[in-house]
Design a protein around this motif. Structure first.
Motif, PDB file in Angstrom:
ATOM      1  N   THR A 117       0.643  -1.182  -0.037  1.00  0.00           N
ATOM      2  CA  THR A 117      -0.131   0.514  -0.148  1.00  0.00           C
ATOM      3  C   THR A 117       1.051   1.277  -0.311  1.00  0.00           C
ATOM      4  O   THR A 117       0.754   1.966  -0.726  1.00  0.00           O
ATOM      5  N   LEU A 156       2.075   1.956  -3.665  1.00  0.00           N
ATOM      6  CA  LEU A 156       1.018   1.769  -4.479  1.00  0.00           C
ATOM      7  C   LEU A 156       0.772   3.411  -4.327  1.00  0.00           C
ATOM      8  O   LEU A 156       0.730   4.130  -5.807  1.00  0.00           O
ATOM      9  N   PHE A 157       1.400   3.812  -3.330  1.00  0.00           N
ATOM     10  CA  PHE A 157       1.195   5.564  -2.983  1.00  0.00           C
ATOM     11  C   PHE A 157       2.328   6.307  -3.443  1.00  0.00           C
ATOM     12  O   PHE A 157       2.100   7.639  -3.960  1.00  0.00           O
ATOM     13  N   ASN A 211       5.270   4.895  -5.555  1.00  0.00           N
ATOM     14  CA  ASN A 211       5.038   4.496  -7.055  1.00  0.00           C
ATOM     15  C   ASN A 211       4.236   3.387  -7.663  1.00  0.00           C
ATOM     16  O   ASN A 211       4.743   2.206  -7.678  1.00  0.00           O
ATOM     17  N   THR A 212       3.483   3.864  -8.131  1.00  0.00           N
ATOM     18  CA  THR A 212       2.361   2.580  -8.756  1.00  0.00           C
ATOM     19  C   THR A 212       3.012   2.136  -9.848  1.00  0.00           C
ATOM     20  O   THR A 212       2.216   0.463  -9.216  1.00  0.00           O
ATOM     21  N   ALA A 252       4.703  -0.838  -7.743  1.00  0.00           N
ATOM     22  CA  ALA A 252       4.258  -1.750  -6.802  1.00  0.00           C
ATOM     23  C   ALA A 252       3.041  -2.519  -7.873  1.00  0.00           C
ATOM     24  O   ALA A 252       3.011  -3.912  -7.785  1.00  0.00           O
ATOM     25  N   LEU A 253       2.798  -1.920  -8.840  1.00  0.00           N
ATOM     26  CA  LEU A 253       2.140  -3.166  -9.388  1.00  0.00           C
ATOM     27  C   LEU A 253       2.788  -4.336 -10.090  1.00  0.00           C
ATOM     28  O   LEU A 253       1.745  -4.881 -10.301  1.00  0.00           O
TER      29      LEU A 253
END
Length: 100
Positions: free
Chosen positions: A38, A41-42, A44-45, A48-49
């Motif tokens: 999480t 994700l905030f 470096n999206t 993260a994906l």
């Protein structure tokens, strides 16, 4: 309702089962991995994906290549579930002099 033997990818309450699988393999609570993903994700999206999908493929490959034999054997799962109760019942009896 998923059980302990339900494969991670077939469970309805997970997304690829990455955090749960990593938690099981490493021995840490899955919430730590969820919090880490999480935060990533905030921050470096795309990273993260990419990391999540890559680790999902890795977890799935490890589950396919090295399945958990204890979970695959229903007889062992039943024995393991009843082992603590059997251990308590098999304890040596206390002598009458020590109990008084």
């Amino acid at each position: 309702m998923p059980t302990a033997n339900t494969p991670l990818l077939r469970r309805e309450d997970t997304l690829l089962g990455v955090c749960e699988g990593l938690g099981q393999d490493i021995g840490l609570p899955p919430i730590l991995f969820r919090l880490g993903f999480t935060a990533l994700l905030f921050w470096n999206t795309p990273l993260a994906l990419t990391a999540y999908v890559s680790l999902g493929v890795l977890v799935y490959a490890l589950r396919w290549l090295m399945p958990d034999r204890a979970a695959a054997s229903p007889a062992r799962a039943v024995d393991a579930a009843h082992a603590p109760a059997a251990a308590v019942n098999d304890a040596a009896p206390v002598p009458a002099e020590a109990a008084a």
